[in-house]
Scaffold this motif. Structure first.
Motif, short mmCIF file in Angstrom:
data_model
loop_
_atom_site.label_atom_id
_atom_site.label_comp_id
_atom_site.label_asym_id
_atom_site.label_seq_id
_atom_site.Cartn_x
_atom_site.Cartn_y
_atom_site.Cartn_z
N PRO A 147 -3.22 4.40 2.29
CA PRO A 147 -4.47 4.46 3.06
C PRO A 147 -4.54 5.67 3.99
CG PRO A 147 -3.58 2.22 3.09
CD PRO A 147 -2.54 3.09 2.45
N ALA A 148 -3.39 6.15 4.46
CA ALA A 148 -3.41 7.29 5.39
C ALA A 148 -3.97 8.53 4.72
CB ALA A 148 -1.99 7.56 5.90
N ALA A 149 -3.80 8.62 3.39
CA ALA A 149 -4.25 9.81 2.69
C ALA A 149 -5.77 9.97 2.77
CB ALA A 149 -3.79 9.77 1.24
N ASP A 150 -6.49 8.88 3.05
CA ASP A 150 -7.94 8.97 3.17
C ASP A 150 -8.37 9.57 4.50
OD1 ASP A 150 -8.10 7.79 0.71
OD2 ASP A 150 -8.18 5.75 1.55
N LYS B 103 0.80 -1.23 0.00
CA LYS B 103 0.00 0.00 0.00
C LYS B 103 0.83 1.27 0.00
CE LYS B 103 -3.78 -2.40 2.22
NZ LYS B 103 -3.77 -3.11 3.52
N PHE B 104 2.08 1.18 -0.45
CA PHE B 104 2.91 2.38 -0.54
C PHE B 104 2.94 2.90 -1.97
CE2 PHE B 104 4.60 0.51 3.36
CZ PHE B 104 4.73 1.62 4.17
N ALA B 105 3.25 4.20 -2.10
CA ALA B 105 3.43 4.76 -3.45
C ALA B 105 4.58 4.03 -4.13
CB ALA B 105 3.73 6.26 -3.36
N GLU B 106 4.40 3.70 -5.41
CA GLU B 106 5.36 2.82 -6.07
C GLU B 106 6.76 3.41 -6.20
OE1 GLU B 106 4.28 1.15 -9.75
OE2 GLU B 106 2.61 -0.01 -8.91
N PHE B 107 6.82 4.72 -6.50
CA PHE B 107 8.15 5.30 -6.71
C PHE B 107 8.99 5.23 -5.43
CE2 PHE B 107 6.42 9.05 -4.70
CZ PHE B 107 7.51 9.74 -4.21
N LYS B 108 8.31 5.23 -4.27
CA LYS B 108 9.02 5.16 -3.00
C LYS B 108 9.50 3.73 -2.72
CE LYS B 108 9.44 7.30 0.40
NZ LYS B 108 10.58 8.02 1.01
#
Lengths: 434, 294
Positions: free
Chosen positions: A358-361, A131-136
């Protein structure tokens, strides 16, 4: 008299020997400690470097984890020169003093894993990284395995002084979705109308060049790790743009990091283009509250690129020398890779924007930020982060950074771009050759 | 018979007292030096080292960055060491003047920069020469320049700033050596010279300089050695990259970068370290040949 003398001499000689054997004995004994049983008290050590930022975040994570596992104590240490210390310990093969978990700059994770392949534990299967941003995530991958749990977001943005650009007759929105050419045009007007430089950076740093490259999805190396500086249109364009920024007077070059931060805090620059962690250095200037705004990053006009990039950022890694590797990974899994509550806690107080999607929600991310004139900056920054092109920093990132930095300095002194990049390409190839 | 015994006893005790320190020096200094030499014959990154013979040394000859570092260090050396030593000699002569009042105060003042930490001194000079620093403000106020000069991003000026820092920091240190040297020169020699009609300049060049030769030799070797290994000042003023470009990079800085900043190549870095040893040895040998006629 004689007796005393002989005793002294002997004591001196023995003392020297004792001191040395004592030291080595202690180190040898350390790794023999038993592996913990589930409920026995366990202490995890974590190394990171910023008391108001990542040290704070890890302490909050520890609090959350302790509710579930009260037997686990997390000892978070604020360490300077962290990479040097780790290099020294790993090269000496002396891992006993290393922590269980370390925070590592995104741009050197691959270098450490490649150089010391047995020193770090792969996290696949132990930490939920889906569930992390892919570029990271990409920056922590080596030979198909993940070694880093992404922590802070490095998504870049243009942090802009609303009052200064309005004084020059512009709107904040004039700076959104623009090219570097347009940015320079606007900057020249701002400079003329207000006397303030448009943007600042640390003299001699390659930060601008690197963020420009990532916005084009390009780097100093291709996927096979071959040097691509000379015939890389993105590198050529980045150096050209950098020179134009300097020559037009739009870019103010500060002597060092502290001087650069001062240009933001004392109003000698109208903006900064930087990874979003810079918020932590902007907001302490309380007299500027309400005067700042956030827009996205300029892009190239002539090379395929987007208005999004990344700069800095870091991830958590687990050392293979850890006596409690499963607990260390469980801690990361349940907090940084699994707790909305953690991100809700650390965001408002430290500005640490995660890349755990998910935290962005969480409603905390959509709260207006008073310092930025009520703009919902976290929502915007998370949106930017999701659009950052993926690049592979590779093992020789710092070498490349310095070589290209030198090429840029030569170009600023009047050298031709082709010649400077040709030399940079040759030298970097020489440097990374075995 | 008794005398021989006593001497023997002295010798045994002498060795016993020297032994712990010698042992420590061997273990902590000579042993690592031997290990570093063995390391310098190996190549590879991190701990994946293989024997490579002289390859590292040959590679250094082709390494532009290393060449630039050697050139920079020799520029510092050739410009800075003579300036500093001449300044120190002048200061020491003034401080040694019999008629000078407040001698203690002046001696303290001259030596004071030496007490400052290398990094703090460099940090202060960095801010003095920064774009909004003291020097720029003064030059602007005096209308010598019209817009601030970015000293630290200009290859020549950046070198100059570093030379100024080292000179400021180390001149007092060398002055003390010369002052001490002056005390060993008999005042009667000067008296005799004066009676013979020698003027101050003649006294200085014909008496002071030759008699001070051992001290001058000592300070020259020490300064050469120190400058070849310079790290702190440059690291503080122009950062790890030794910029602008390669303009201020030093050998020690490059060794540090090879070991800790870049993908670590300890063998290669050790080879670079050994070149410093080699250069110090050669330069000291030359200086001793020229300076020490005895």
């Amino acid at each position: 008299m004689m007796k005393k003398g002989s005793f002294l001499g002997l004591a001196l000689a023995l003392g020297a020997v004792l001191v040395m054997t004592a030291c080595s004995k202690q180190e040898a004994a350390a790794p023999a400690a038993a592996t913990a049983v589930s409920d026995a008290p366990v202490t995890l050590t974590v190394w990171c470097w910023d008391p108001n930022f990542n040290v704070y975040a890890m302490n909050e994570a520890a609090k959350i984890y302790q509710r579930e596992k009260p037997n686990v104590t997390v000892n978070v240490l604020d360490i300077t020169d962290i990479e040097q210390k780790i290099t020294t310990a790993l090269s000496a093969g002396e891992m006993a003093d290393l922590p269980d978990i370390v925070l590592n700059q995104d741009n050197s994770i691959q270098r450490f894993v490649q150089t010391y392949p047995d020193a770090y534990l792969p996290l696949n299967g132990k930490v939920d990284l889906s569930k992390f941003a892919e570029f990271k995530l990409d920056v922590g991958v080596y030979e198909g395995k993940n070694y880093g749990v992404p922590f802070d977001n490095g998504a870049t943005a243009t942090f802009l002084r609303r009052d200064i650009v309005e004084q020059a007759g512009f709107q904040v929105s004039d700076f959104n979705d623009i090219t570097w050419e347009r940015f320079i045009e606007l900057g020249q007007v701002v400079k003329r109308e207000t006397g303030v430089a448009m943007v600042s950076t640390v003299a001699g740093s390659s930060d601008f060049i690197m963020l420009m490259l990532q916005s084009a999805g390009k780097w100093f190396f291709d996927d096979e790790g071959k040097v691509t500086i000379k015939d890389n249109p993105a590198v050529v364009e980045a150096i050209k743009t950098y020179k134009a920024l300097v020559d037009s007077g739009v870019l103010l070059q500060a002597a060092d990091w502290n001087a650069y931060i001062a240009t933001l805090n004392n109003g000698t620059t109208a903006s900064t283009i930087q990874g979003c962690w810079i918020i932590g250095s902007i907001t302490p200037a309380t007299d500027q509250a309400g005067k700042w705004a956030v827009v996205n990053t300029p892009r190239f006009a002539n090379v395929d690129s987007v208005n999004y990039s990344s700069q800095g950022g870091s991830g958590w890694m687990v050392f293979s020398s850890s006596k409690h590797p499963d607990i260390a990974m469980d801690l990361l899994n349940k907090t940084f890779a699994g707790s909305t509550e953690l991100y809700e806690t650390i965001l408002p107080s430290s500005g640490a924007i995660g890349t755990w999607l998910p935290a962005a929600d969480s409603p905390v991310y959509s709260e207006p930020h008073a310092f930025f004139g009520g703009q919902k900056i976290y929502e915007d920054l998370v949106d930017y982060a999701s659009k950052v092109p993926r690049v592979k920093y590779g093992v020789f990132n710092y070498e490349a950074r310095d070589v290209v930095g030198r090429a840029a300095a030569a170009v600023l002194q009047g050298a031709s771009i082709d010649a400077a990049l040709d030399e940079a390409q040759k030298y970097l190839e020489f440097q990374i050759a075995e | 018979m008794g005398r021989v015994k006593l001497e023997r006893k002295y010798a045994v005790w002498g060795w016993l007292f020297v032994a712990p320190a010698s042992l420590m020096i061997f273990i902590l200094s000579f042993f690592p030096m031997i290990q570093a030499f063995i390391l310098s014959l190996q190549s590879g990154r991190g701990n994946n080292l293989r024997f490579a013979g002289m390859r590292n040394y040959l590679r250094l000859l082709e390494d532009e960055q290393f060449r630039a570092a050697v050139c920079n260090v020799f520029t510092y050396l050739i410009i800075q060491v003579p300036i500093m030593l001449i300044l120190a000699l002048i200061l020491a002569t003034i401080l040694n003047e019999q008629t000078l009042k407040l001698k203690g105060l002046f001696r303290t003042l001259v030596f004071l920069p030496c007490v400052a930490g290398l990094v703090s001194a460099a940090t202060i000079f960095k801010s003095i020469f920064s774009i909004d620093g003291l020097v720029n403000i003064m030059l602007l106020k005096l209308h010598i320049i019209t817009s601030p000069v970015s000293f630290l991003s200009d290859p020549v000026w950046a070198k100059a700033v570093i030379i100024i820092v080292i000179t400021w920091r180390w001149t007092g240190y060398n002055t003390i050596f010369y002052l001490a040297g002056f005390q060993t020169i008999e005042t009667s020699i000067y008296e005799a010279a004066r009676i013979d009609g020698a003027n101050a300049a003649q006294q200085f060049f014909k008496i002071t300089m030759p008699l001070l030769r051992p001290v001058i030799l000592l300070t020259t070797i020490m300064s050469t050695n120190g400058t070849l290994q310079i790290f702190d000042e440059v690291r503080t003023i122009t950062g790890t990259s030794g910029g602008p470009g390669n303009a201020t990079l030093t050998i020690s800085q490059y060794i540090y970068n090879l070991s800790f900043l870049y993908s670590p190549q300890f063998g290669y870095a050790a080879a670079a370290s050994y070149t410093i040893l080699f250069m110090v040895a050669v330069l000291s040998f030359i200086q001793m040949k020229i300076g020490d006629k005895e």
